[in-house]
Design an enzyme around this catalytic site. Sequence first.
Site, PDB file in Angstrom:
ATOM      1  N   GLU A  71       0.900  -0.886   0.419  1.00  0.00           N
ATOM      2  CA  GLU A  71       0.381   0.019   0.246  1.00  0.00           C
ATOM      3  C   GLU A  71       1.068   1.214  -0.472  1.00  0.00           C
ATOM      4  OE1 GLU A  71      -2.350   0.001   3.257  1.00  0.00           O
ATOM      5  OE2 GLU A  71      -0.929  -0.984   4.444  1.00  0.00           O
ATOM      6  N   ASP A 110      -4.647   3.492  -0.122  1.00  0.00           N
ATOM      7  CA  ASP A 110      -3.438   4.015   1.184  1.00  0.00           C
ATOM      8  C   ASP A 110      -2.482   3.984  -0.357  1.00  0.00           C
ATOM      9  OD1 ASP A 110      -3.799   4.558   2.958  1.00  0.00           O
ATOM     10  OD2 ASP A 110      -3.689   2.824   4.496  1.00  0.00           O
ATOM     11  N   CYS A 160      -6.808  -6.124  -1.535  1.00  0.00           N
ATOM     12  CA  CYS A 160      -8.255  -5.944  -0.411  1.00  0.00           C
ATOM     13  C   CYS A 160      -8.953  -4.508   0.307  1.00  0.00           C
ATOM     14  CB  CYS A 160      -7.550  -6.278   1.185  1.00  0.00           C
ATOM     15  SG  CYS A 160      -6.112  -5.544   1.631  1.00  0.00           S
TER      16      CYS A 160
HETATM   17  C1  PEP Z   1      -6.173  -0.125   1.749  1.00  0.00           C
HETATM   18  O1  PEP Z   1      -5.313   1.299   2.024  1.00  0.00           O
HETATM   19  O2  PEP Z   1      -6.543  -0.535   0.631  1.00  0.00           O
HETATM   20  C2  PEP Z   1      -6.691  -0.943   3.231  1.00  0.00           C
HETATM   21  C3  PEP Z   1      -7.229  -1.888   2.203  1.00  0.00           C
HETATM   22  O3  PEP Z   1      -6.501  -0.890   4.103  1.00  0.00           O
HETATM   23  P1  PEP Z   1      -6.732   0.470   4.748  1.00  0.00           P
HETATM   24  O4  PEP Z   1      -8.353   1.461   4.264  1.00  0.00           O
HETATM   25  O5  PEP Z   1      -8.121   0.567   6.019  1.00  0.00           O
HETATM   26  O6  PEP Z   1      -6.099   1.437   5.601  1.00  0.00           O
HETATM   27 MG    MG Z   2      -4.169   1.121   4.475  1.00  0.00          MG
END
Ligand code: PEP
Ligand code: MG
Length: 601
Positions: A459, A483, A530
């Site tokens: 990320e 991110d 994800c």
């Molecule tokens: C992301 O950054 O894509 C992620 C899945 O984590 P979060 O949205 O919790 O930062």
């Molecule tokens: Mg993230």
Amino acid sequence: MIRLKTAVCKAVFLRYSTGVIKFEGLSASRGIVIGPVFCLADELPVSVPRYGIAAKDIDREWQRFQSALEVSRKEISLIRDERNKEQTEILDAHLMMLSDPEFIPQIRKTMESNLVNIESALQTKVDESVSILRSTGDSYLAERAVDIEDAFGRVMGHLLQEKPGARSGNAGSRFVPPGTILVARNLKPSEALSLRDSGITGIILEEGGATSHVAILARSWRIPAVMGVRGILARLVDGEEIILDANDGLVISEPAKDVYEAYRQRSLAAERKLAASAADRDFLLSAKAETRDGAAMTLRCNIAGVADAEQSLIEGGEGIGLFRSEFLFLGEEDLPDEETQFEAYREVASRMNGAPVIIRTLDAGADKMIGEQIELDEKNPLLGWRAVRFCLDRRDMFKEQLRAILRATAFGDVRIMFPMISNVEELDAALDVLEEAKSDLSAAGIPFNAEVKAGVMIEIPAAAVCADLLAKKADFMSIGTNDLIQYTMAVDRENPKVAHLFDGFNPAVLRLIKQTIDAGKKTGTEVSMCGEMAGDPASVLLLMGLGLRSFSMSPSLVMQIKELVRSVTLTDAQEIAEAAMELSAAREIRKLVQEKLKTYE
Ligand code: PEP
Ligand code: MG
């Protein structure tokens, strides 16, 4: 043990992701709706006349009461005949209350002994019963108190020579504009009944609980509802457009563009799903996530807590691709200890019937601050002491979490994922702590899977660029596009002013994604995604073409993505991806993909 900063964690609302303001409540009836609110002003105190009477007036007062009772019963019976089963049950309960052989004589007794008018006696007895029920602390009994107020409020209305339901604050006597989300302190069941055909799209209450009648009604009407959102009336203005996420018990005001869009997609997905027949849904549940030319995809779910795990099963997710463990840490005054964390992880693992459960280690910081992070008051928290960086500096706390996760590996296919990894040294350091946690458990004779898979989130652009290096040491990689887009485009995902730059179809983002997928192929390391892109049909089509085979998304999106996967061919997806990678602007890429998607409709 680190103490969370109380002032932040005890707040009813919290800021998380993209500048939105979220208010937390209890999910009473699932669903997501976006629309303007209609705020029903708080109830004005109803003044009940109180005056002394002579003994000779008792019968006359009692006669007034009997007449009011009679009219009320008739009214309820009339409404009752037009209602469905749940509503009938509520109204039957009201009818019984209005004929209660113990309670009704007590009202007369109060009037006789205090020599007061019937309204005053009625109010005294109702208040007494209501406060007894509420003082039990039992939520069911507390809801019955609302019924007593409701049923006898109707009688009082007649005594005061008002129309039933005309007491101030009563939704039944107010015009609630159709298409609005109703916000109120509380609703009596009868008020809620009057809303049935009003065309409201959602309900938010400051009070109430999941067993309240309003909740029961909202569920039976499939109107998304959230209860117990304290202070919400004071925070919203009439006509303001909000997101009501009744799946997660959230009210989101002032949503930023990307949050708004994500929710819009989710609500569209839900609408489509509802429209599909139950048979289609059953078919889809058991069907494979396979393209028309036989390419198999894995669809997992993102969860933030134990409760979401059930939803993942209902929607046919093949395990948990992202358990955002920091949500166990947020909102509590104390960080949960190893035992509490273990229980949460074990519970999810046990429910998943052997399917993978990828638990992400604490991703605190930036928008999800805890303890010392808040006090540090960093200038640039997004680029600061967060996630694995924070954990590596707080080794004991990190090891405690890793021990808890490791213990859960004895109950299912639990895997560990490190967030915000930016280089190989960080991964090495995290793996060292993992080894220490394993040694602790071995020394204590506590069972765990010594071969547990440990992976990284991709990320940060640096991680994507060096994915081949990370892949040599990580058991899997999961692309966090939320991110990754933020850091690649140098665009704060919380800042609506620059939200137009937050686009996963930007060629730079797509190149990093492709680079990660290719690194996985080269090293034989599983790659999944994800981030939110994994739940967006247009993105999924393109990502399949880029070689991605595993996607993790909100449970409510699984059906929609499975439908997409099953309606396309991998060959088409590959052609689109090839063409997309030649284009130079996100807009062009989106157009290309969306046009292709239309041909499948
Ligand atoms: C992301 O950054 O894509 C992620 C899945 O984590 P979060 O949205 O919790 O930062
Ligand atoms: Mg993230």
